[in-house]
Design an enzyme around this catalytic site. Structure first.
Site, PDB file in Angstrom:
ATOM      1  N   GLY A  13      67.462 -11.988 -52.718  1.00  0.00           N
ATOM      2  CA  GLY A  13      67.756 -10.686 -52.119  1.00  0.00           C
ATOM      3  C   GLY A  13      68.527 -10.675 -50.813  1.00  0.00           C
ATOM      4  O   GLY A  13      68.582  -9.651 -50.148  1.00  0.00           O
ATOM      5  N   SER A  19      69.793  -7.677 -44.283  1.00  0.00           N
ATOM      6  CA  SER A  19      68.841  -7.745 -45.403  1.00  0.00           C
ATOM      7  C   SER A  19      67.453  -8.145 -44.919  1.00  0.00           C
ATOM      8  O   SER A  19      67.305  -9.070 -44.107  1.00  0.00           O
ATOM      9  CB  SER A  19      69.294  -8.783 -46.433  1.00  0.00           C
ATOM     10  OG  SER A  19      70.498  -8.407 -47.035  1.00  0.00           O
ATOM     11  N   VAL A  65      69.505 -11.159 -61.383  1.00  0.00           N
ATOM     12  CA  VAL A  65      68.154 -11.125 -61.962  1.00  0.00           C
ATOM     13  C   VAL A  65      68.068 -10.377 -63.290  1.00  0.00           C
ATOM     14  O   VAL A  65      67.002 -10.337 -63.900  1.00  0.00           O
ATOM     15  CB  VAL A  65      67.105 -10.542 -60.971  1.00  0.00           C
ATOM     16  CG1 VAL A  65      66.992 -11.397 -59.721  1.00  0.00           C
ATOM     17  CG2 VAL A  65      67.421  -9.090 -60.620  1.00  0.00           C
ATOM     18  N   TYR A 156      64.511   9.657 -53.455  1.00  0.00           N
ATOM     19  CA  TYR A 156      64.212   8.268 -53.843  1.00  0.00           C
ATOM     20  C   TYR A 156      64.129   8.163 -55.375  1.00  0.00           C
ATOM     21  O   TYR A 156      64.402   7.121 -55.961  1.00  0.00           O
ATOM     22  CB  TYR A 156      62.925   7.801 -53.157  1.00  0.00           C
ATOM     23  CG  TYR A 156      62.813   6.296 -53.050  1.00  0.00           C
ATOM     24  CD1 TYR A 156      63.752   5.552 -52.330  1.00  0.00           C
ATOM     25  CD2 TYR A 156      61.783   5.598 -53.681  1.00  0.00           C
ATOM     26  CE1 TYR A 156      63.657   4.185 -52.240  1.00  0.00           C
ATOM     27  CE2 TYR A 156      61.672   4.222 -53.587  1.00  0.00           C
ATOM     28  CZ  TYR A 156      62.607   3.522 -52.865  1.00  0.00           C
ATOM     29  OH  TYR A 156      62.506   2.152 -52.776  1.00  0.00           O
ATOM     30  N   LYS A 163      59.574   1.407 -58.325  1.00  0.00           N
ATOM     31  CA  LYS A 163      58.650   0.773 -57.358  1.00  0.00           C
ATOM     32  C   LYS A 163      57.214   0.909 -57.834  1.00  0.00           C
ATOM     33  O   LYS A 163      56.392   0.021 -57.615  1.00  0.00           O
ATOM     34  CB  LYS A 163      58.803   1.380 -55.968  1.00  0.00           C
ATOM     35  CG  LYS A 163      60.106   1.008 -55.258  1.00  0.00           C
ATOM     36  CD  LYS A 163      60.264  -0.484 -55.060  1.00  0.00           C
ATOM     37  CE  LYS A 163      61.431  -0.810 -54.144  1.00  0.00           C
ATOM     38  NZ  LYS A 163      61.787  -2.236 -54.182  1.00  0.00           N
ATOM     39  N   ILE A 192      64.228   1.105 -43.378  1.00  0.00           N
ATOM     40  CA  ILE A 192      65.032   0.248 -42.491  1.00  0.00           C
ATOM     41  C   ILE A 192      66.477   0.365 -42.957  1.00  0.00           C
ATOM     42  O   ILE A 192      66.731   0.331 -44.176  1.00  0.00           O
ATOM     43  CB  ILE A 192      64.580  -1.230 -42.611  1.00  0.00           C
ATOM     44  CG1 ILE A 192      63.132  -1.401 -42.147  1.00  0.00           C
ATOM     45  CG2 ILE A 192      65.512  -2.153 -41.844  1.00  0.00           C
ATOM     46  CD1 ILE A 192      62.536  -2.776 -42.429  1.00  0.00           C
ATOM     47  N   LEU A 195      71.927  -2.333 -46.622  1.00  0.00           N
ATOM     48  CA  LEU A 195      72.910  -1.971 -47.657  1.00  0.00           C
ATOM     49  C   LEU A 195      72.241  -1.119 -48.746  1.00  0.00           C
ATOM     50  O   LEU A 195      72.758  -0.074 -49.149  1.00  0.00           O
ATOM     51  CB  LEU A 195      73.449  -3.269 -48.263  1.00  0.00           C
ATOM     52  CG  LEU A 195      74.740  -3.192 -49.060  1.00  0.00           C
ATOM     53  CD1 LEU A 195      75.879  -2.733 -48.176  1.00  0.00           C
ATOM     54  CD2 LEU A 195      75.059  -4.557 -49.670  1.00  0.00           C
TER      55      LEU A 195
HETATM   56  P1  NAD Z   1      69.667  -5.253 -49.259  1.00  0.00           P
HETATM   57  O1  NAD Z   1      70.766  -4.441 -49.846  1.00  0.00           O
HETATM   58  O2  NAD Z   1      69.987  -6.107 -48.121  1.00  0.00           O
HETATM   59  O3  NAD Z   1      68.967  -6.127 -50.383  1.00  0.00           O
HETATM   60  C1  NAD Z   1      68.908  -5.749 -51.741  1.00  0.00           C
HETATM   61  C2  NAD Z   1      69.258  -7.003 -52.523  1.00  0.00           C
HETATM   62  O4  NAD Z   1      69.121  -6.786 -53.924  1.00  0.00           O
HETATM   63  C3  NAD Z   1      70.704  -7.461 -52.282  1.00  0.00           C
HETATM   64  O5  NAD Z   1      70.708  -8.771 -51.789  1.00  0.00           O
HETATM   65  C4  NAD Z   1      71.320  -7.407 -53.657  1.00  0.00           C
HETATM   66  O6  NAD Z   1      72.264  -8.440 -53.864  1.00  0.00           O
HETATM   67  C5  NAD Z   1      70.092  -7.606 -54.517  1.00  0.00           C
HETATM   68  N1  NAD Z   1      70.331  -7.226 -55.909  1.00  0.00           N
HETATM   69  C6  NAD Z   1      70.634  -6.003 -56.418  1.00  0.00           C
HETATM   70  N2  NAD Z   1      70.851  -6.108 -57.746  1.00  0.00           N
HETATM   71  C7  NAD Z   1      70.665  -7.417 -58.075  1.00  0.00           C
HETATM   72  C8  NAD Z   1      70.765  -8.158 -59.274  1.00  0.00           C
HETATM   73  N3  NAD Z   1      71.096  -7.589 -60.439  1.00  0.00           N
HETATM   74  N4  NAD Z   1      70.518  -9.505 -59.235  1.00  0.00           N
HETATM   75  C9  NAD Z   1      70.196 -10.108 -58.065  1.00  0.00           C
HETATM   76  N5  NAD Z   1      70.089  -9.460 -56.904  1.00  0.00           N
HETATM   77  C10 NAD Z   1      70.330  -8.131 -56.912  1.00  0.00           C
HETATM   78  O7  NAD Z   1      68.534  -4.179 -48.886  1.00  0.00           O
HETATM   79  P2  NAD Z   1      67.013  -4.359 -48.397  1.00  0.00           P
HETATM   80  O8  NAD Z   1      66.667  -3.044 -47.836  1.00  0.00           O
HETATM   81  O9  NAD Z   1      66.859  -5.588 -47.586  1.00  0.00           O
HETATM   82  O10 NAD Z   1      66.230  -4.502 -49.770  1.00  0.00           O
HETATM   83  C11 NAD Z   1      65.336  -5.578 -50.056  1.00  0.00           C
HETATM   84  C12 NAD Z   1      64.081  -5.053 -50.736  1.00  0.00           C
HETATM   85  O11 NAD Z   1      63.336  -4.285 -49.797  1.00  0.00           O
HETATM   86  C13 NAD Z   1      64.344  -4.126 -51.917  1.00  0.00           C
HETATM   87  O12 NAD Z   1      63.373  -4.372 -52.914  1.00  0.00           O
HETATM   88  C14 NAD Z   1      64.119  -2.755 -51.321  1.00  0.00           C
HETATM   89  O13 NAD Z   1      63.778  -1.772 -52.270  1.00  0.00           O
HETATM   90  C15 NAD Z   1      62.949  -3.073 -50.407  1.00  0.00           C
HETATM   91  N6  NAD Z   1      62.660  -2.068 -49.387  1.00  0.00           N
HETATM   92  C16 NAD Z   1      63.628  -1.668 -48.530  1.00  0.00           C
HETATM   93  C17 NAD Z   1      63.346  -0.690 -47.587  1.00  0.00           C
HETATM   94  C18 NAD Z   1      64.406  -0.193 -46.653  1.00  0.00           C
HETATM   95  O14 NAD Z   1      64.235   0.895 -46.088  1.00  0.00           O
HETATM   96  N7  NAD Z   1      65.474  -0.944 -46.434  1.00  0.00           N
HETATM   97  C19 NAD Z   1      62.051  -0.148 -47.514  1.00  0.00           C
HETATM   98  C20 NAD Z   1      61.073  -0.592 -48.389  1.00  0.00           C
HETATM   99  C21 NAD Z   1      61.385  -1.560 -49.342  1.00  0.00           C
END
Ligand code: NAD
Length: 258
Positions: A13, A19, A65, A156, A163, A192, A195
């Site tokens: 990720g 990230s 994935v 969302y 989720k 947070i 991207l």
């Molecule tokens: P991010 O965009 O930095 O990370 C999301 C990642 O998912 C990216 O690295 C992307 O390459 C990867 N991804 C998407 N499709 C993919 C695929 N088919 N194969 C492999 N990788 C794939 O954003 P983030 O906010 O750091 O997200 C990380 C996790 O945290 C996610 O599960 C997101 O839902 C969760 N999250 C984020 C927040 C927020 O507000 N940012 C809050 C709660 C949970």
């Protein structure tokens, strides 16, 4: 002595320096873990390679994935490189942009499938392929989730449904893998700016609302999420599995906004 000395982990990720997965990579590396990082497709390879220079020579592997073959090849590589695996970070999610605005009722069949495949099923697929590398010594799996899987958060939409499936997968996997001393937990992070979150319509408003209405009166920092992931990967959390831990300044306990 680091909390993760002698432990091997893989992180799914990382897209860029914002990230959540990157903050986790830094925290677990600081505590002594040896790492493998994956990237989704050639587009993100350079970003991950550049960030990886700040760590102690992690393995860098491609992994979309949604592709079982790629997941299989990641764990084949890890078998050769590490032999055994101690922890996995799953910080991966995706939904079509159109499905992250407007009304949930308009979600297309394909949009629903994609969100579930990438954001929820992938955790199960990863655990399946990782099991042979973890089952002898036990380990820890940590996924990233959000409150939108428990309560309705406007915009969302389909990601909230994904989720919710992810949260339930965490519990079923915790039950299945418990006999191998593999723990499976999730961190429910507050909003947070990253991207992925930039794709959610009205995200700026969400940040403001969260800051104003959470008990700690501030937004969540990636480092706070990373430290909790570190804890869950460490022996300090040896009695915790199937849990969703909120790292959100306490926002989730509120029943009314002020
Ligand atoms: P991010 O965009 O930095 O990370 C999301 C990642 O998912 C990216 O690295 C992307 O390459 C990867 N991804 C998407 N499709 C993919 C695929 N088919 N194969 C492999 N990788 C794939 O954003 P983030 O906010 O750091 O997200 C990380 C996790 O945290 C996610 O599960 C997101 O839902 C969760 N999250 C984020 C927040 C927020 O507000 N940012 C809050 C709660 C949970």
């Amino acid at each position: 002595m680091g909390l993760l000395d002698g432990k091997n982990g893989i992180i799914f990720g990382i897209a860029n320096k914002r990230s959540i997965a990157w903050a986790i990579a830094q925290a677990v590396a600081r505590e002594g873990a040896r790492l493998a990082l994956t990237y989704q497709g050639e587009r993100l390879k350079e970003n991950v390679e550049e960030l990886a220079e700040k760590l102690d020579k992690p393995a860098i592997l491609p992994c979309d994935v949604t592709d079982d073959e790629q997941i299989g090849s990641v764990f084949q590589n890890l078998k050769e490189e590490f032999g055994q695996l101690d922890f996995i970070i799953h910080a991966v999610a995706y939904a079509l942009r159109d499905d992250l605005e407007g009304h949930f009722v308009n979600t297309s069949r394909e949009g629903y499938r994609i969100a579930q495949d990438v954001s929820s099923y992938s955790l199960t697929a990863i655990c399946k392929y990782a099991l042979p590398l973890m089952k002898h010594n036990g380990g820890s799996v940590v996924a990233l989730t959000y409150l939108g899987g428990e309560k309705v958060i406007p915009h969302y939409n389909v990601m909230g449904v994904a989720k919710s499936a992810l949260d339930m997968s965490v519990r079923y996997l915790a039950y299945d893998l418990g006999e191998h001393n593999i723990r499976v937990n999730a961190i429910s992070a507050g909003p947070i700016k990253t991207l992925a979150s930039a794709g959610v319509s009205g995200f700026g408003k969400m940040l403001k609302h969260h800051q104003e209405n959470s008990p700690l009166k501030r937004n969540t920092e990636t480092a706070e999420v990373a430290d909790t992931a570190l804890f869950l990967c460490s022996n300090l959390a040896r009695g915790i599995t199937g849990e969703i831990i909120h790292v959100d300044s306490g926002y989730n306990i509120m029943g009314m906004s002020m």
